[in-house]
Design a protein around this motif. Sequence first.
Motif, mmCIF file in Angstrom:
data_model
loop_
_atom_site.group_PDB
_atom_site.id
_atom_site.type_symbol
_atom_site.label_atom_id
_atom_site.label_comp_id
_atom_site.label_asym_id
_atom_site.label_seq_id
_atom_site.Cartn_x
_atom_site.Cartn_y
_atom_site.Cartn_z
ATOM 1 N N PHE A 148 -14.886 -5.672 51.552
ATOM 2 C CA PHE A 148 -14.821 -4.373 50.899
ATOM 3 C C PHE A 148 -15.693 -3.350 51.624
ATOM 4 C CE2 PHE A 148 -13.627 -6.766 46.983
ATOM 5 C CZ PHE A 148 -12.526 -6.007 46.613
ATOM 6 N N GLY A 149 -15.268 -2.086 51.527
ATOM 7 C CA GLY A 149 -16.136 -0.973 51.852
ATOM 8 C C GLY A 149 -16.942 -0.610 50.620
ATOM 9 N N ASN A 150 -17.663 0.511 50.690
ATOM 10 C CA ASN A 150 -18.515 0.936 49.585
ATOM 11 C C ASN A 150 -17.739 1.894 48.681
ATOM 12 O OD1 ASN A 150 -20.536 2.067 47.900
ATOM 13 N ND2 ASN A 150 -22.084 1.704 49.463
ATOM 14 N N PRO A 151 -17.518 1.555 47.413
ATOM 15 C CA PRO A 151 -16.731 2.425 46.522
ATOM 16 C C PRO A 151 -17.431 3.737 46.190
ATOM 17 C CG PRO A 151 -17.691 0.620 45.285
ATOM 18 C CD PRO A 151 -17.963 0.325 46.733
ATOM 19 N N ARG A 152 -18.708 3.856 46.514
ATOM 20 C CA ARG A 152 -19.433 5.107 46.260
ATOM 21 C C ARG A 152 -19.067 6.186 47.276
ATOM 22 N NH1 ARG A 152 -23.039 0.888 46.063
ATOM 23 N NH2 ARG A 152 -23.941 0.383 44.014
#
Length: 301
Positions: free
Chosen positions: A50-54
Amino acid sequence: MIPPNLQEAETLLASLFEEVKTWEGTLAGGTKLDVGGTAIDRLRQTQVCFGNPRDSLILLTEETFQEVGVELSHIVRQQMRDGYNFYYMTVSVDLRPQPGARFRQLCCELDFSPKGKNEPIVHAIFPKSQWRTVMNLETGMNLGLNENLDWSIGLDTSNTAVLQNIPGNLKANVASKSKLKALVAIPNYDYNAGRFDIVAQGEGNSTCYWYIQEPDLLKLTTVQFAIVFKVPQNIKSIGLRGTVWAEPSMNWLTAEIRDVFSELADRFQNLLRRKDEVASQFSRGDAEKWTLRLPQATANL
């Protein structure tokens, strides 16, 4: 859709790797890493993360849309005024397959919390099954949010044949890039995947998922999943649990170990004969949990 146990998949692949490596060495008269062992090793080294959802988490307000000339629908404005905040976010997934490793599908599940009266509600997700035809046109697109906080797409329509291939039920939500009247959330959105099938669900719930089948997932180096969700205005942070996994092509895997297949332990033979039915047990993936502080309107800070 039930996410696999990624730790058990890791252990299973490690055990299969050791057994295949042992038998290939025995049949060759010495210890060496041959075709089957190499294939399993490359499968084990493949990363899905995953990447960062922020990164792109934003608050959606009437003012945000007014700035780009979009008047929100009465229903959306009423919900905003009755106590809901709407947010937009993307969750990116990186698929980093090792050379030769082949995959049959990519799956992603996102589960929002808390549950109960204050739980986040998914309003809209992208991509969805209905957009498959448009995305298969293999032309650049801008993805935007329209007055209903649903998706509109701007296409490069210099080739007039593009619009002619769009199903009638989607044409109202498709325009040329220069005329797209929407809050452009993702410019130049591109799966770069060619032909694929997709199942996506979750609107109206606190959990959403995507299930993508594509003949050559090696093209899917980075995938972005877009979500619009709403929460009561008193909620300042939420929890998000994500699970993503790529299932290998079992036809490819069994073909790579065919020379030693009959020598493998019965448990491996019985499992591998079930092909795609057990593909998730050999998955590569990632599971993450985040606590997301939600952006607030300036007046509320």
